[in-house]
Write a protein that holds these residues in place. Structure first.
Motif, PDB file in Angstrom:
ATOM      1  N   GLY A   1       0.767  -3.437   1.131  1.00 33.86           N
ATOM      2  CA  GLY A   1       1.196  -3.504  -0.164  1.00 33.86           C
ATOM      3  C   GLY A   1       1.612  -2.299  -0.859  1.00 33.86           C
ATOM      4  O   GLY A   1       1.756  -1.094   0.050  1.00 33.86           O
ATOM      5  N   MET A   2       1.620  -2.216  -2.042  1.00 32.99           N
ATOM      6  CA  MET A   2       1.945  -0.996  -2.836  1.00 32.99           C
ATOM      7  C   MET A   2       1.538  -0.978  -4.312  1.00 32.99           C
ATOM      8  O   MET A   2       1.261  -2.348  -4.698  1.00 32.99           O
ATOM      9  N   THR A   3       1.222  -0.001  -4.847  1.00 31.87           N
ATOM     10  CA  THR A   3       0.886   0.309  -6.293  1.00 31.87           C
ATOM     11  C   THR A   3       1.919   0.937  -7.253  1.00 31.87           C
ATOM     12  O   THR A   3       2.610   1.985  -6.501  1.00 31.87           O
ATOM     13  N   PHE A   4       2.165   0.100  -7.976  1.00 30.24           N
ATOM     14  CA  PHE A   4       3.043   0.945  -9.187  1.00 30.24           C
ATOM     15  C   PHE A   4       2.386   1.364 -10.432  1.00 30.24           C
ATOM     16  O   PHE A   4       1.447   0.384 -11.017  1.00 30.24           O
ATOM     17  N   VAL A   5       2.484   2.494 -10.791  1.00 29.23           N
ATOM     18  CA  VAL A   5       1.783   3.062 -11.934  1.00 29.23           C
ATOM     19  C   VAL A   5       2.640   3.387 -12.972  1.00 29.23           C
ATOM     20  O   VAL A   5       3.651   4.214 -12.721  1.00 29.23           O
ATOM     21  N   ARG A   6       2.644   2.603 -14.118  1.00 33.85           N
ATOM     22  CA  ARG A   6       3.313   2.804 -15.334  1.00 33.85           C
ATOM     23  C   ARG A   6       2.949   3.961 -15.951  1.00 33.85           C
ATOM     24  O   ARG A   6       1.991   4.594 -15.806  1.00 33.85           O
ATOM     25  N   ASN A   7       4.044   4.324 -16.954  1.00 36.75           N
ATOM     26  CA  ASN A   7       3.693   5.782 -17.602  1.00 36.75           C
ATOM     27  C   ASN A   7       2.576   5.752 -18.454  1.00 36.75           C
ATOM     28  O   ASN A   7       2.012   6.862 -18.731  1.00 36.75           O
ATOM     29  N   ASP A   8       2.172   4.787 -18.886  1.00 31.96           N
ATOM     30  CA  ASP A   8       0.786   4.750 -19.605  1.00 31.96           C
ATOM     31  C   ASP A   8      -0.399   4.530 -18.905  1.00 31.96           C
ATOM     32  O   ASP A   8      -1.423   4.377 -19.387  1.00 31.96           O
ATOM     33  N   GLY A   9      -0.245   4.675 -17.663  1.00 27.46           N
ATOM     34  CA  GLY A   9      -1.257   4.637 -16.746  1.00 27.46           C
ATOM     35  C   GLY A   9      -1.676   3.198 -16.049  1.00 27.46           C
ATOM     36  O   GLY A   9      -2.703   3.311 -15.259  1.00 27.46           O
ATOM     37  N   GLN A  10      -1.144   2.181 -16.504  1.00 28.07           N
ATOM     38  CA  GLN A  10      -1.607   0.888 -16.052  1.00 28.07           C
ATOM     39  C   GLN A  10      -0.877   0.629 -14.639  1.00 28.07           C
ATOM     40  O   GLN A  10      -0.028   1.038 -14.324  1.00 28.07           O
ATOM     41  N   CYS A  11      -1.829   0.288 -13.633  1.00 30.11           N
ATOM     42  CA  CYS A  11      -1.451   0.075 -12.095  1.00 30.11           C
ATOM     43  C   CYS A  11      -1.284  -1.443 -12.008  1.00 30.11           C
ATOM     44  O   CYS A  11      -1.941  -2.324 -12.342  1.00 30.11           O
ATOM     45  N   PHE A  12      -0.515  -1.490 -10.994  1.00 28.82           N
ATOM     46  CA  PHE A  12       0.046  -2.917 -10.795  1.00 28.82           C
ATOM     47  C   PHE A  12      -0.006  -2.866  -9.215  1.00 28.82           C
ATOM     48  O   PHE A  12       0.713  -1.963  -8.469  1.00 28.82           O
ATOM     49  N   ARG A  13      -0.827  -3.668  -8.622  1.00 33.52           N
ATOM     50  CA  ARG A  13      -0.811  -4.066  -6.992  1.00 33.52           C
ATOM     51  C   ARG A  13       0.189  -4.970  -6.770  1.00 33.52           C
ATOM     52  O   ARG A  13       0.065  -6.163  -7.314  1.00 33.52           O
ATOM     53  N   PHE A  14       0.957  -4.809  -5.552  1.00 32.47           N
ATOM     54  CA  PHE A  14       1.842  -5.655  -5.061  1.00 32.47           C
ATOM     55  C   PHE A  14       1.406  -6.197  -3.666  1.00 32.47           C
ATOM     56  O   PHE A  14       0.991  -4.890  -2.687  1.00 32.47           O
ATOM     57  N   CYS A  15       1.374  -7.279  -3.061  1.00 36.20           N
ATOM     58  CA  CYS A  15       0.876  -7.347  -1.609  1.00 36.20           C
ATOM     59  C   CYS A  15       1.974  -7.187  -0.661  1.00 36.20           C
ATOM     60  O   CYS A  15       2.043  -6.747   0.201  1.00 36.20           O
ATOM     61  N   ARG A  16       3.503  -7.494  -1.128  1.00 26.59           N
ATOM     62  CA  ARG A  16       4.552  -7.090  -0.548  1.00 26.59           C
ATOM     63  C   ARG A  16       5.665  -6.644  -0.959  1.00 26.59           C
ATOM     64  O   ARG A  16       5.564  -6.908  -2.470  1.00 26.59           O
ATOM     65  N   SER A  17       6.846  -6.222  -0.654  1.00 25.11           N
ATOM     66  CA  SER A  17       7.973  -5.797  -1.342  1.00 25.11           C
ATOM     67  C   SER A  17       8.583  -7.245  -2.077  1.00 25.11           C
ATOM     68  O   SER A  17       9.336  -6.791  -3.260  1.00 25.11           O
ATOM     69  N   LYS A  18       8.415  -8.245  -1.773  1.00 26.86           N
ATOM     70  CA  LYS A  18       8.944  -9.521  -2.438  1.00 26.86           C
ATOM     71  C   LYS A  18       8.613  -9.447  -3.892  1.00 26.86           C
ATOM     72  O   LYS A  18       9.221  -9.742  -4.882  1.00 26.86           O
ATOM     73  N   CYS A  19       7.082  -9.427  -3.913  1.00 35.29           N
ATOM     74  CA  CYS A  19       6.487  -9.248  -5.250  1.00 35.29           C
ATOM     75  C   CYS A  19       7.001  -7.979  -6.232  1.00 35.29           C
ATOM     76  O   CYS A  19       7.093  -8.295  -7.166  1.00 35.29           O
ATOM     77  N   HIS A  20       6.974  -6.872  -5.508  1.00 35.77           N
ATOM     78  CA  HIS A  20       7.341  -5.753  -6.163  1.00 35.77           C
ATOM     79  C   HIS A  20       8.879  -5.786  -6.752  1.00 35.77           C
ATOM     80  O   HIS A  20       9.197  -5.355  -7.905  1.00 35.77           O
ATOM     81  N   LYS A  21       9.713  -6.532  -5.753  1.00 34.87           N
ATOM     82  CA  LYS A  21      11.110  -6.424  -6.220  1.00 34.87           C
ATOM     83  C   LYS A  21      11.273  -7.550  -7.492  1.00 34.87           C
ATOM     84  O   LYS A  21      12.017  -7.294  -8.302  1.00 34.87           O
TER      85      LYS A  21
END
Length: 184
Positions: free
Chosen positions: A44-64
């Motif tokens: 999966g992947m982790t998306f970190v927003r400008n305010d520092g909050q982390c979002f974990r995604f198990c696959r690209s489908k969820c990230h998209k």
């Protein structure tokens, strides 16, 4: 180096690379922000927003879907959708055990054994409750399907029931008129 020193050095080497039983490293399994499935390490992947909050995604489908600003409660394949529609259990005391805790704790061997036994028991209870929940849900849908089928059958064969219903209506009306005449 004698035998004890070799064993000690092997244990240290195993502990350093995560293998072995004494210095064994635990995997941190996190939940996908979008679909609530488990994210294993290295996947999966982790998306970190400008305010520092982390979002974990198990696959690209969820990230998209997250980038497209889709609502997980309106996306049919997510856990949030299933819970909102009553397909999965929402309120249960066994969910308290799954909460993420960041406090480090020291365990002794006895406490660890008791905890493992309790975890197995909680898992059994949770499975049993889920089975009962599913059984109740299926029963409810079965009753509604039977009701719909009965109504459909009644509508299709109303011509057979029509004359009999008229006779019953006439009997009821005649009894009502008789009662009214007796009362008066």
């Amino acid at each position: 180096m004698n035998g004890d020193e070799v064993q000690r050095s092997n244990k240290i080497a195993r502990a350093g690379r995560g293998g072995g039983s004494e210095g064994e490293a635990k995997m941190r399994l996190e939940k996908c922000w979008f679909c609530s499935s488990t994210c294993y390490p290295g996947h999966g992947m982790t998306f970190v927003r400008n305010d520092g909050q982390c979002f974990r995604f198990c696959r690209s489908k969820c990230h998209k879907n997250f980038k497209m600003k889709k609502n997980p409660r309106k996306t049919a394949w997510t856990k949030a959708f299933r819970k909102m529609r009553g397909k999965e259990m929402v309120l249960d005391s066994s969910f308290e055990f799954e909460k993420k805790r960041n406090r480090p704790q020291k365990y002794d061997r006895e406490k660890m054994a008791v905890t493992l036994r309790a975890m197995k028991k909680v898992a059994e209870i949770k499975e049993k409750r889920e089975r009962m929940f599913i059984k109740k849900r299926i029963l409810a849908t079965k009753k509604t399907h039977e009701k719909v089928a009965n109504i459909k059958e009644l509508q299709q064969s109303i011509h057979v029931l029509g004359p009999a219903a008229e006779k019953i209506k006439e009997k009821v009306l005649s009894k009502d008129t008789e009662r009214m005449q007796e009362d008066a």
